[in-house]
Design an enzyme around this catalytic site. Structure first.
Site, PDB file in Angstrom:
ATOM      1  N   LYS A 171      -8.917   9.368   0.876  1.00  0.00           N
ATOM      2  CA  LYS A 171      -8.007   9.852   1.924  1.00  0.00           C
ATOM      3  C   LYS A 171      -6.712   9.044   1.905  1.00  0.00           C
ATOM      4  O   LYS A 171      -5.611   9.585   2.065  1.00  0.00           O
ATOM      5  CB  LYS A 171      -8.687   9.743   3.284  1.00  0.00           C
ATOM      6  CG  LYS A 171      -7.784  10.037   4.480  1.00  0.00           C
ATOM      7  CD  LYS A 171      -7.291  11.475   4.515  1.00  0.00           C
ATOM      8  CE  LYS A 171      -6.537  11.759   5.807  1.00  0.00           C
ATOM      9  NZ  LYS A 171      -5.980  13.135   5.864  1.00  0.00           N
ATOM     10  N   ILE A 211      -2.861  10.424   1.304  1.00  0.00           N
ATOM     11  CA  ILE A 211      -1.724  10.219   2.200  1.00  0.00           C
ATOM     12  C   ILE A 211      -0.500   9.779   1.405  1.00  0.00           C
ATOM     13  O   ILE A 211       0.605  10.310   1.587  1.00  0.00           O
ATOM     14  CB  ILE A 211      -2.061   9.177   3.281  1.00  0.00           C
ATOM     15  CG1 ILE A 211      -3.115   9.727   4.244  1.00  0.00           C
ATOM     16  CG2 ILE A 211      -0.801   8.785   4.056  1.00  0.00           C
ATOM     17  CD1 ILE A 211      -3.607   8.708   5.257  1.00  0.00           C
ATOM     18  N   PHE A 212      -0.672   8.814   0.526  1.00  0.00           N
ATOM     19  CA  PHE A 212       0.459   8.335  -0.275  1.00  0.00           C
ATOM     20  C   PHE A 212       1.034   9.455  -1.139  1.00  0.00           C
ATOM     21  O   PHE A 212       2.258   9.586  -1.271  1.00  0.00           O
ATOM     22  CB  PHE A 212       0.024   7.156  -1.158  1.00  0.00           C
ATOM     23  CG  PHE A 212       0.013   5.841  -0.445  1.00  0.00           C
ATOM     24  CD1 PHE A 212       1.196   5.219  -0.087  1.00  0.00           C
ATOM     25  CD2 PHE A 212      -1.176   5.216  -0.129  1.00  0.00           C
ATOM     26  CE1 PHE A 212       1.200   3.992   0.572  1.00  0.00           C
ATOM     27  CE2 PHE A 212      -1.196   3.995   0.539  1.00  0.00           C
ATOM     28  CZ  PHE A 212      -0.004   3.385   0.886  1.00  0.00           C
ATOM     29  N   HIS A 257       2.760  -3.104   3.779  1.00  0.00           N
ATOM     30  CA  HIS A 257       3.239  -2.287   2.665  1.00  0.00           C
ATOM     31  C   HIS A 257       4.379  -1.400   3.148  1.00  0.00           C
ATOM     32  O   HIS A 257       4.341  -0.862   4.258  1.00  0.00           O
ATOM     33  CB  HIS A 257       2.089  -1.464   2.097  1.00  0.00           C
ATOM     34  CG  HIS A 257       1.007  -2.313   1.490  1.00  0.00           C
ATOM     35  ND1 HIS A 257       1.003  -2.668   0.161  1.00  0.00           N
ATOM     36  CD2 HIS A 257      -0.078  -2.913   2.038  1.00  0.00           C
ATOM     37  CE1 HIS A 257      -0.046  -3.430  -0.095  1.00  0.00           C
ATOM     38  NE2 HIS A 257      -0.722  -3.594   1.038  1.00  0.00           N
ATOM     39  N   GLU A 306     -11.105  -8.097  -1.772  1.00  0.00           N
ATOM     40  CA  GLU A 306     -11.231  -6.992  -0.817  1.00  0.00           C
ATOM     41  C   GLU A 306     -12.420  -6.130  -1.246  1.00  0.00           C
ATOM     42  O   GLU A 306     -12.293  -4.973  -1.602  1.00  0.00           O
ATOM     43  CB  GLU A 306      -9.947  -6.165  -0.780  1.00  0.00           C
ATOM     44  CG  GLU A 306      -9.877  -5.184   0.373  1.00  0.00           C
ATOM     45  CD  GLU A 306      -8.614  -4.339   0.370  1.00  0.00           C
ATOM     46  OE1 GLU A 306      -8.409  -3.597   1.340  1.00  0.00           O
ATOM     47  OE2 GLU A 306      -7.833  -4.418  -0.603  1.00  0.00           O
ATOM     48  N   ASP A 356      -1.503  -5.010   7.304  1.00  0.00           N
ATOM     49  CA  ASP A 356      -1.702  -4.186   6.115  1.00  0.00           C
ATOM     50  C   ASP A 356      -0.980  -2.830   6.233  1.00  0.00           C
ATOM     51  O   ASP A 356       0.238  -2.793   6.323  1.00  0.00           O
ATOM     52  CB  ASP A 356      -3.198  -4.015   5.860  1.00  0.00           C
ATOM     53  CG  ASP A 356      -3.516  -3.714   4.398  1.00  0.00           C
ATOM     54  OD1 ASP A 356      -2.614  -3.854   3.548  1.00  0.00           O
ATOM     55  OD2 ASP A 356      -4.661  -3.351   4.099  1.00  0.00           O
ATOM     56  N   ASP A 357      -1.715  -1.729   6.252  1.00  0.00           N
ATOM     57  CA  ASP A 357      -1.124  -0.379   6.310  1.00  0.00           C
ATOM     58  C   ASP A 357      -1.293   0.227   7.702  1.00  0.00           C
ATOM     59  O   ASP A 357      -1.699   1.376   7.857  1.00  0.00           O
ATOM     60  CB  ASP A 357      -1.793   0.527   5.268  1.00  0.00           C
ATOM     61  CG  ASP A 357      -1.502   0.079   3.854  1.00  0.00           C
ATOM     62  OD1 ASP A 357      -0.382   0.304   3.379  1.00  0.00           O
ATOM     63  OD2 ASP A 357      -2.396  -0.504   3.225  1.00  0.00           O
ATOM     64  N   GLY A 412      -4.389  -1.818  -5.422  1.00  0.00           N
ATOM     65  CA  GLY A 412      -5.312  -0.783  -5.878  1.00  0.00           C
ATOM     66  C   GLY A 412      -6.744  -1.201  -5.602  1.00  0.00           C
ATOM     67  O   GLY A 412      -7.052  -2.393  -5.497  1.00  0.00           O
ATOM     68  N   HIS A 452      -6.365 -10.538   1.804  1.00  0.00           N
ATOM     69  CA  HIS A 452      -7.705 -10.180   2.286  1.00  0.00           C
ATOM     70  C   HIS A 452      -8.700 -11.318   2.078  1.00  0.00           C
ATOM     71  O   HIS A 452      -9.155 -11.928   3.027  1.00  0.00           O
ATOM     72  CB  HIS A 452      -8.224  -8.883   1.661  1.00  0.00           C
ATOM     73  CG  HIS A 452      -7.408  -7.695   2.013  1.00  0.00           C
ATOM     74  ND1 HIS A 452      -7.416  -7.142   3.270  1.00  0.00           N
ATOM     75  CD2 HIS A 452      -6.533  -6.945   1.281  1.00  0.00           C
ATOM     76  CE1 HIS A 452      -6.601  -6.108   3.312  1.00  0.00           C
ATOM     77  NE2 HIS A 452      -6.043  -5.971   2.117  1.00  0.00           N
TER      78      HIS A 452
END
Length: 494
Positions: A185, A189-190, A97, A335, A417-418, A305, A360
């Protein structure tokens, strides 16, 4: 009543070794034939793998893939096997991402730019708010970040930022007691990052620097997912989705010009799956416009999401079916740990919609009919091991369902992923977890090689560019194998 088998019948049955040998012929990568240099590397890498597994077999509390990533990060980074995996060319990255593709250091560096304001201090119950502005933003409590940093001292302030920008903690088990807590969390962060990273100069530089980091790690191609947020500048201008994509394209071409062996990137538009029908129709229209204007760069469509929030892919099917057939889908699906609940149906709808890859697919193993479809249609599953552990789909990588996919040569790739939010390496941490934690103890260098090949084969590149990318990767791979083999024979690599 049947009579017991005779001694001759028992002797004619396959032995354990026969079964294991036959089973290993189905492994992902089993059809690959190693060169002499690869065999030297393979012998060494399997020696390191067996050592770590044997030590873990004696005491699985010390086995790195069996424990939370945060608990074993220091040990993992010092692992000889991990250090070797870092040196191996891993092909392309297909599931990352945009706002988390770089590193926390790049994000912290961005806060040293002038005109960044902060509302609220770190000790408050809610995170501070940030904004780039030439003048003090409207409202009470705004202070220049440069002033706060000087007051607190730079190293202390930057460490506070690092805590804001990452989900890392020394006590992950008690800090994140459920998937929902992690996602909360994550969303925080975003929300905190958005005004920083969406500032146009940061947006442009962060993307370029992130590409360069991947290039430096011998990754020559990537496909990033993004929501196309409200990018802004000091004049107050909000950039359109077309202008944002043009920034991506310009920076990609700049890196390709500066580093000709870099093969480029593609963009997968990935808006949030939340919002009403009118909002989603606007998203669809935006995507159609982007695809028409940037057909070679805007590769496909996805939705992002938390699936367990019961906003299903099925809700969007009528509008998705109106998109041109030239558009490719790369849906996040499966996921989830829930079996038979609403979110568990997303994989079915993704496949029915003709998705080329599934992000995923963690729940896939619970659906035998879908497994048949995946294999028959060669729908690639994007495995993200460390991410799956972060979001508490499993605690021990030995229990990851991708073990079944590896064991029977399913179309899979490994991605990260992130990864920026949990201090993971570009791909090496996830490759390590796949190789040591998920795969069989007998899976060898061929697995790592096949995963790299798959990352190019299942990319959104056309066949001509795929072949070009594969030749480039093969050159990198062969060169690395030659160097590693030489280092092993000379004793430089113990």
């Amino acid at each position: 009543m049947e009579s017991p088998p005779s001694t001759n019948d028992r002797l004619s049955r396959p032995t354990t070794s026969n079964v294991l040998e036959t089973q290993e012929q189905h492994f992902l990568g089993a059809s690959l034939i190693l060169t002499n240099e690869e065999k030297i590397v393979n012998s060494h890498i399997m020696k390191l793998k067996r050592f770590e597994l044997e030590e873990g077999f004696k005491n699985d509390f010390d086995l790195i893939p069996a424990r939370h990533f945060f608990e074993k990060l220091e040990q993992l980074n010092s692992s000889k096997l991990f250090q070797l995996i870092r040196r191996i060319p891993k092909g392309a990255v297909l599931h990352i991402h945009d706002s988390s593709m770089g590193s926390t250091d790049l994000l912290i560096n961005a806060t040293y730019r002038p005109y960044l304001w902060q509302n609220g201090r770190f000790e408050q119950n809610t995170p501070p708010t940030f904004l780039f502005s030439k003048t003090n933003p409207t409202g009470m409590g705004w202070e220049l970040v440069s002033d706060i940093r000087n007051e607190m001292k730079a190293d202390i302030y930057d460490e506070k930022l690092r805590d804001l920008f990452e989900i890392y903690t020394k006590d992950p088990i008690n800090t994140y007691r459920s998937t929902n807590v992690v996602f909360e969390k994550f969303r925080q962060i975003f929300y905190t990052l958005a005004p920083i990273i969406n500032y146009k100069p940061v947006w442009r530089q962060y993307y370029y620097d992130s590409l360069k980091v991947y290039y430096d790690d011998q990754i020559n191609y990537l496909e990033l997912r993004g929501v196309l947020p409200d990018v802004y500048d000091l004049t107050g201008k909000i950039y359109t989705p077309e202008e944002i994509v043009q920034i991506y394209l310009n920076e990609t071409e700049r890196l390709m010009k500066n580093y000709p062996s870099f093969l480029g990137a593609k963009f997968v538009y990935t808006p949030a799956r939340f919002g009403g029908d009118d909002v989603f129709r606007g998203v669809i229209n935006t995507f159609k416009s982007l695809h028409e204007k940037f057909p070679n760069f805007v590769a496909g469509f996805d939705l992002v999401g938390q699936e367990d929030k019961r906003i299903l892919l099925l809700n969007f099917v009528p509008d998705l079916l109106k998109l041109p057939e030239s558009i490719q889908f790369f849906f996040h699906a499966g996921e989830t740990n829930w079996f038979g609940m609403e979110s568990d149906s997303n994989m079915i709808d993704a496949i029915l919609l003709g998705t080329k890859r599934i992000g995923h697919g963690f729940a896939l193993i619970k659906h035998p009919l879908l497994l048949e479809e995946i294999k028959q249609k060669q729908i690639c599953i994007e495995i993200n091991p460390t991410s799956n552990q972060m979001f508490k789909l499993m605690e021990d990588h030995r229990n990851h369902p991708a073990a079944f996919l590896f064991a029977d040569d399913y179309p899979v790739v490994v991605s990260s992923d992130d990864r920026c939010f949990w201090r993971a390496a570009l791909l090496s941490h996830d490759f390590y977890m796949a190789f040591v934690g998920i795969a069989s103890a007998q899976h060898d260098l061929r697995l790592l090689k096949q995963l790299a090949i798959n990352s190019i084969r299942f990319s959104a590149m056309d066949k001509i560019d795929q072949n070009k990318a594969l030749r480039k990767w093969e050159g990198m791979w062969n060169s690395t194998m030659s160097t590693l083999a030489s280092d092993i024979l000379s004793g430089k690599l113990a």
